[in-house]
Motif scaffolding. Structure first.
Motif, PDB file in Angstrom:
ATOM      1  N   VAL A 107      16.074  16.552 -35.343  1.00 47.47           N
ATOM      2  CA  VAL A 107      16.364  14.989 -34.558  1.00 47.47           C
ATOM      3  C   VAL A 107      17.371  15.512 -33.336  1.00 47.47           C
ATOM      4  O   VAL A 107      17.091  14.910 -32.276  1.00 47.47           O
ATOM      5  N   GLY A 108      18.349  16.296 -33.513  1.00 51.48           N
ATOM      6  CA  GLY A 108      19.395  16.574 -32.411  1.00 51.48           C
ATOM      7  C   GLY A 108      18.629  17.273 -31.381  1.00 51.48           C
ATOM      8  O   GLY A 108      18.938  16.933 -30.298  1.00 51.48           O
ATOM      9  N   LEU A 109      17.819  18.297 -31.744  1.00 52.36           N
ATOM     10  CA  LEU A 109      17.092  18.887 -30.536  1.00 52.36           C
ATOM     11  C   LEU A 109      15.698  18.250 -29.767  1.00 52.36           C
ATOM     12  O   LEU A 109      16.135  18.081 -28.584  1.00 52.36           O
ATOM     13  N   SER A 110      15.406  17.097 -30.697  1.00 52.99           N
ATOM     14  CA  SER A 110      14.464  16.359 -30.012  1.00 52.99           C
ATOM     15  C   SER A 110      15.121  15.196 -28.963  1.00 52.99           C
ATOM     16  O   SER A 110      14.740  14.878 -27.982  1.00 52.99           O
ATOM     17  N   ALA A 111      16.349  14.758 -29.456  1.00 54.04           N
ATOM     18  CA  ALA A 111      17.363  13.989 -28.571  1.00 54.04           C
ATOM     19  C   ALA A 111      17.678  14.811 -27.218  1.00 54.04           C
ATOM     20  O   ALA A 111      17.780  14.134 -26.025  1.00 54.04           O
ATOM     21  N   ASN A 158      18.483   7.980 -52.590  1.00 53.65           N
ATOM     22  CA  ASN A 158      18.671   6.768 -52.489  1.00 53.65           C
ATOM     23  C   ASN A 158      17.746   6.204 -51.476  1.00 53.65           C
ATOM     24  O   ASN A 158      17.591   5.153 -51.146  1.00 53.65           O
ATOM     25  N   LEU A 159      17.315   7.229 -50.443  1.00 51.10           N
ATOM     26  CA  LEU A 159      16.635   6.686 -49.128  1.00 51.10           C
ATOM     27  C   LEU A 159      15.116   7.331 -49.289  1.00 51.10           C
ATOM     28  O   LEU A 159      14.905   8.467 -49.638  1.00 51.10           O
ATOM     29  N   GLY A 160      14.232   6.618 -49.095  1.00 49.68           N
ATOM     30  CA  GLY A 160      12.905   6.786 -48.873  1.00 49.68           C
ATOM     31  C   GLY A 160      12.519   6.977 -47.465  1.00 49.68           C
ATOM     32  O   GLY A 160      13.161   7.175 -46.617  1.00 49.68           O
ATOM     33  N   ASP A 161      11.178   6.454 -47.196  1.00 49.92           N
ATOM     34  CA  ASP A 161      11.163   6.590 -45.776  1.00 49.92           C
ATOM     35  C   ASP A 161      11.811   5.317 -45.317  1.00 49.92           C
ATOM     36  O   ASP A 161      11.867   4.327 -45.754  1.00 49.92           O
ATOM     37  N   GLY A 162      12.151   5.662 -43.873  1.00 44.57           N
ATOM     38  CA  GLY A 162      13.093   4.715 -43.399  1.00 44.57           C
ATOM     39  C   GLY A 162      13.912   5.228 -42.379  1.00 44.57           C
ATOM     40  O   GLY A 162      14.099   6.538 -42.366  1.00 44.57           O
ATOM     41  N   LEU A 163      14.176   4.544 -41.172  1.00 52.14           N
ATOM     42  CA  LEU A 163      14.953   5.113 -39.912  1.00 52.14           C
ATOM     43  C   LEU A 163      16.379   4.484 -39.869  1.00 52.14           C
ATOM     44  O   LEU A 163      16.296   3.040 -39.987  1.00 52.14           O
ATOM     45  N   GLN A 164      17.232   4.476 -39.951  1.00 55.84           N
ATOM     46  CA  GLN A 164      18.632   3.978 -39.975  1.00 55.84           C
ATOM     47  C   GLN A 164      19.590   4.422 -38.912  1.00 55.84           C
ATOM     48  O   GLN A 164      19.606   5.630 -38.712  1.00 55.84           O
ATOM     49  N   PHE A 165      19.956   3.390 -38.470  1.00 57.89           N
ATOM     50  CA  PHE A 165      21.225   3.707 -37.141  1.00 57.89           C
ATOM     51  C   PHE A 165      22.410   2.847 -37.657  1.00 57.89           C
ATOM     52  O   PHE A 165      22.229   1.926 -37.788  1.00 57.89           O
ATOM     53  N   ALA A 166      23.388   3.440 -37.209  1.00 61.33           N
ATOM     54  CA  ALA A 166      24.695   2.595 -37.190  1.00 61.33           C
ATOM     55  C   ALA A 166      25.578   2.942 -35.989  1.00 61.33           C
ATOM     56  O   ALA A 166      25.624   4.573 -35.707  1.00 61.33           O
ATOM     57  N   ARG A 167      26.161   2.044 -35.311  1.00 67.77           N
ATOM     58  CA  ARG A 167      27.030   2.425 -34.344  1.00 67.77           C
ATOM     59  C   ARG A 167      28.542   2.366 -34.422  1.00 67.77           C
ATOM     60  O   ARG A 167      28.808   1.003 -35.051  1.00 67.77           O
ATOM     61  N   SER A 168      29.575   2.767 -33.759  1.00 67.34           N
ATOM     62  CA  SER A 168      30.889   2.423 -33.755  1.00 67.34           C
ATOM     63  C   SER A 168      31.224   2.762 -32.384  1.00 67.34           C
ATOM     64  O   SER A 168      31.357   4.145 -32.042  1.00 67.34           O
ATOM     65  N   MET A 203      14.317   7.388 -28.684  1.00 65.81           N
ATOM     66  CA  MET A 203      15.133   6.305 -28.851  1.00 65.81           C
ATOM     67  C   MET A 203      16.572   6.751 -28.995  1.00 65.81           C
ATOM     68  O   MET A 203      17.357   5.825 -28.484  1.00 65.81           O
ATOM     69  N   LEU A 204      17.126   7.940 -29.347  1.00 65.52           N
ATOM     70  CA  LEU A 204      18.363   8.351 -29.440  1.00 65.52           C
ATOM     71  C   LEU A 204      18.962   8.432 -27.962  1.00 65.52           C
ATOM     72  O   LEU A 204      20.000   8.101 -27.396  1.00 65.52           O
ATOM     73  N   ALA A 205      18.140   9.200 -27.054  1.00 60.20           N
ATOM     74  CA  ALA A 205      18.755   9.279 -25.697  1.00 60.20           C
ATOM     75  C   ALA A 205      18.751   7.954 -24.900  1.00 60.20           C
ATOM     76  O   ALA A 205      19.745   7.846 -24.441  1.00 60.20           O
ATOM     77  N   GLN A 206      17.726   7.052 -25.359  1.00 57.21           N
ATOM     78  CA  GLN A 206      18.075   5.661 -24.542  1.00 57.21           C
ATOM     79  C   GLN A 206      19.193   5.010 -25.127  1.00 57.21           C
ATOM     80  O   GLN A 206      20.012   4.404 -24.295  1.00 57.21           O
ATOM     81  N   ALA A 207      19.417   5.324 -26.292  1.00 57.97           N
ATOM     82  CA  ALA A 207      20.838   4.490 -27.219  1.00 57.97           C
ATOM     83  C   ALA A 207      21.903   5.314 -26.328  1.00 57.97           C
ATOM     84  O   ALA A 207      22.874   4.490 -26.143  1.00 57.97           O
ATOM     85  N   CYS A 208      21.689   6.523 -26.086  1.00 58.90           N
ATOM     86  CA  CYS A 208      23.099   7.410 -25.388  1.00 58.90           C
ATOM     87  C   CYS A 208      23.322   6.745 -24.099  1.00 58.90           C
ATOM     88  O   CYS A 208      24.318   6.409 -23.646  1.00 58.90           O
ATOM     89  N   ILE A 209      22.086   6.456 -23.377  1.00 61.75           N
ATOM     90  CA  ILE A 209      22.396   5.996 -21.963  1.00 61.75           C
ATOM     91  C   ILE A 209      22.852   4.645 -21.895  1.00 61.75           C
ATOM     92  O   ILE A 209      23.533   4.099 -20.978  1.00 61.75           O
ATOM     93  N   ASP A 210      22.172   3.748 -22.865  1.00 67.07           N
ATOM     94  CA  ASP A 210      22.673   2.122 -22.491  1.00 67.07           C
ATOM     95  C   ASP A 210      23.460   1.654 -23.555  1.00 67.07           C
ATOM     96  O   ASP A 210      23.639   0.362 -23.646  1.00 67.07           O
ATOM     97  N   GLY A 211      23.958   2.508 -24.642  1.00 66.53           N
ATOM     98  CA  GLY A 211      24.739   2.109 -25.559  1.00 66.53           C
ATOM     99  C   GLY A 211      24.188   1.152 -26.387  1.00 66.53           C
ATOM    100  O   GLY A 211      24.824   0.618 -27.500  1.00 66.53           O
ATOM    101  N   SER A 212      22.906   1.018 -26.769  1.00 67.91           N
ATOM    102  CA  SER A 212      22.268   0.174 -27.471  1.00 67.91           C
ATOM    103  C   SER A 212      22.301   0.971 -28.986  1.00 67.91           C
ATOM    104  O   SER A 212      22.510   1.906 -29.039  1.00 67.91           O
ATOM    105  N   THR A 213      21.615   0.009 -29.873  1.00 66.40           N
ATOM    106  CA  THR A 213      21.429   0.525 -31.092  1.00 66.40           C
ATOM    107  C   THR A 213      20.205   0.072 -31.569  1.00 66.40           C
ATOM    108  O   THR A 213      19.860  -0.644 -31.859  1.00 66.40           O
ATOM    109  N   PRO A 214      19.478   1.352 -31.873  1.00 70.95           N
ATOM    110  CA  PRO A 214      17.963   1.150 -32.402  1.00 70.95           C
ATOM    111  C   PRO A 214      17.894   0.288 -33.553  1.00 70.95           C
ATOM    112  O   PRO A 214      18.931   0.526 -34.345  1.00 70.95           O
TER     113      PRO A 214
END
Ligand SMILES: Cc1cc2nc3c(=O)[nH]c(=O)nc-3n(C[C@H](O)[C@H](O)[C@H](O)COP(=O)(O)OP(=O)(O)OC[C@H]3O[C@@H](n4cnc5c(N)ncnc54)[C@H](O)[C@@H]3O)c2cc1C
Length: 348
Positions: A7-11, A295-305, A326-337
């Motif tokens: 995930v980190g390398l892809s972003a 406790n986590l199955g398939d799913g994508l979770q994001f949380a921001r502070s 998704m993460l690159a875009q979120a870094c640039i525009d401050g959004s939360t996927p």
């Protein structure tokens, strides 16, 4: 970026392509923890339509990566899903408009190293084997010298930016993504982001295929399987069949320790091979261990502070190129996927 798993390398790669100055902190080997090993299963098939649609986007991005890497990163042999919940999987595929086929047990369209099983089964023709070995080579090459081999001790919001502390060093960034796998929860808690922290042991085991097995073998997910809550199975290399089993949680608890969990897993999947897989020799030739959240199955979770975004989930390999975008875009525009899959609480 904190965490140099897939995930980190892809972003990191996605940010570099957008011309952003980025650093990826990794305490060990890139893709050496949950992203370790040679292969995984790709599938459009999920039990939630939004996950099917996201997997389709990811598949298209894998094709772009394959072009750039000069090698196929997904071997499209198909993925078969069988078991009691197959109707739910089929419904999600239909809702998302994804090509799939329902077949009866014993259908000639099934190419599995197994005895016949209680049908029906769903064939996901876009599924297949993810070539993790090739992805690692591609990503490591693409990130170049942007990976800093260092353990991050803390992430803190300051007036000037987000401070990343590592040993005696500290650097400040405009934005930080915590995608540190099993390390995410502790780091995210430091900036007030609450992510699940439960851990369980898991083992995937490889066995030799006997001569005469059907070819090319499809990947296979079935739940439940006799004596196991479920299994996933796929080619792990020429002549090698990987079997991962989901055991009774009491056998693989974190507190019970890794050796006991590995012993129980090895026995359970080997018994499964003896009982159900006549084309597979019940002689373990490879092991891939990892931690995961029960406790986590398939799913994508994001949380921001503020300027810090945390990403977590299970079975993320198949979403790697999409998560990178998704993460690159979120870094640039401050959004939360938006979260996807079963746990739909809205990010803060
Ligand atoms: C046996 C097995 C079978 C799987 N099967 C599938 C499958 O079929 N399909 C699928 O899509 N997925 C599958 N997965 C899941 C998938 O591989 C993982 O979800 C994915 O690789 C997770 O990537 P990640 O980058 O989130 O985590 P990781 O790869 O764990 O990366 C996180 C990185 O952060 C680093 N780190 C942690 N803390 C710190 C810190 N404080 N400072 C610096 N660095 C830190 C770690 O060293 C690690 O390298 C499977 C996983 C395993 C192990």
């Amino acid at each position: 970026m904190v965490g140099g798993g897939v995930v980190g390398l892809s972003a990191t790669v996605a940010l570099l392509r957008r011309g952003v100055d980025v650093r990826c902190y990794e305490s060990g080997e890139p893709m050496g923890e949950r992203s370790a090993g040679d292969t995984r299963i790709f599938r459009l098939a999920h039990t939630y339509p939004d996950m099917v649609a996201l997997a389709a986007q990811s598949r298209a991005l894998f094709a772009e990566w394959s072009d750039r890497a000069g090698a196929a990163l997904v071997d499209e042999v198909g993925t078969v899903v069988s078991g009691a919940e197959v109707g739910t999987w089929a419904k999600a595929m239909a809702t998302a408009g994804a090509a799939h086929e329902m077949v009866a047990a014993g259908s000639p369209l099934l190419r599995l190293p197994a005895r016949t099983f209680a049908g029906p089964a769903l064939i996901d023709p876009a599924g297949g084997v993810i070539r993790v070995d090739r992805i690692r080579a591609f990503l490591v090459d693409a990130v170049g010298n942007r990976v800093r081999q260092a353990h991050v001790d803390a992430v803190e919001e300051t007036r000037l930016g987000v401070r990343v502390k590592s040993g005696t060093e500290a650097d400040t960034f405009d934005a930080v993504v915590i995608c540190a796998g099993a390390g995410t929860s502790a780091l995210a808690a430091g900036v007030g982001i609450d992510t699940p922290s439960a851990l369980e042991h898991h083992l995937r085991v490889s066995f030799p295929l006997r001569p005469g097995a059907p070819a090319p073998l499809q990947c296979w997910i079935t739940e439940p399987a006799d004596g196991l809550l479920g299994t996933y199975q796929h080619l792990a290399g020429p002549g090698s069949w990987a079997v991962g089993g989901h055991l009774d949680p009491a056998l693989v608890t974190w507190a019970g320790g890794r050796p006991a969990a590995e012993r129980a897993s090895l026995k359970a999947v080997t018994d499964h091979v003896v009982e159900h897989l006549p084309h597979v020799e019940p002689r373990p030739i490879g092991r891939l261990y990892c931690t995961h959240d029960p406790n986590l199955g398939d799913g994508l979770q994001f949380a921001r502070s503020g300027r810090v975004l945390a990403m977590y989930g299970e079975n993320l390999m198949k979403f790697a190129p999409l998560l990178g975008e998704m993460l690159a875009q979120a870094c640039i525009d401050g959004s939360t996927p938006a979260n996807a899959g079963p746990r739909r609480q809205q990010p803060q």
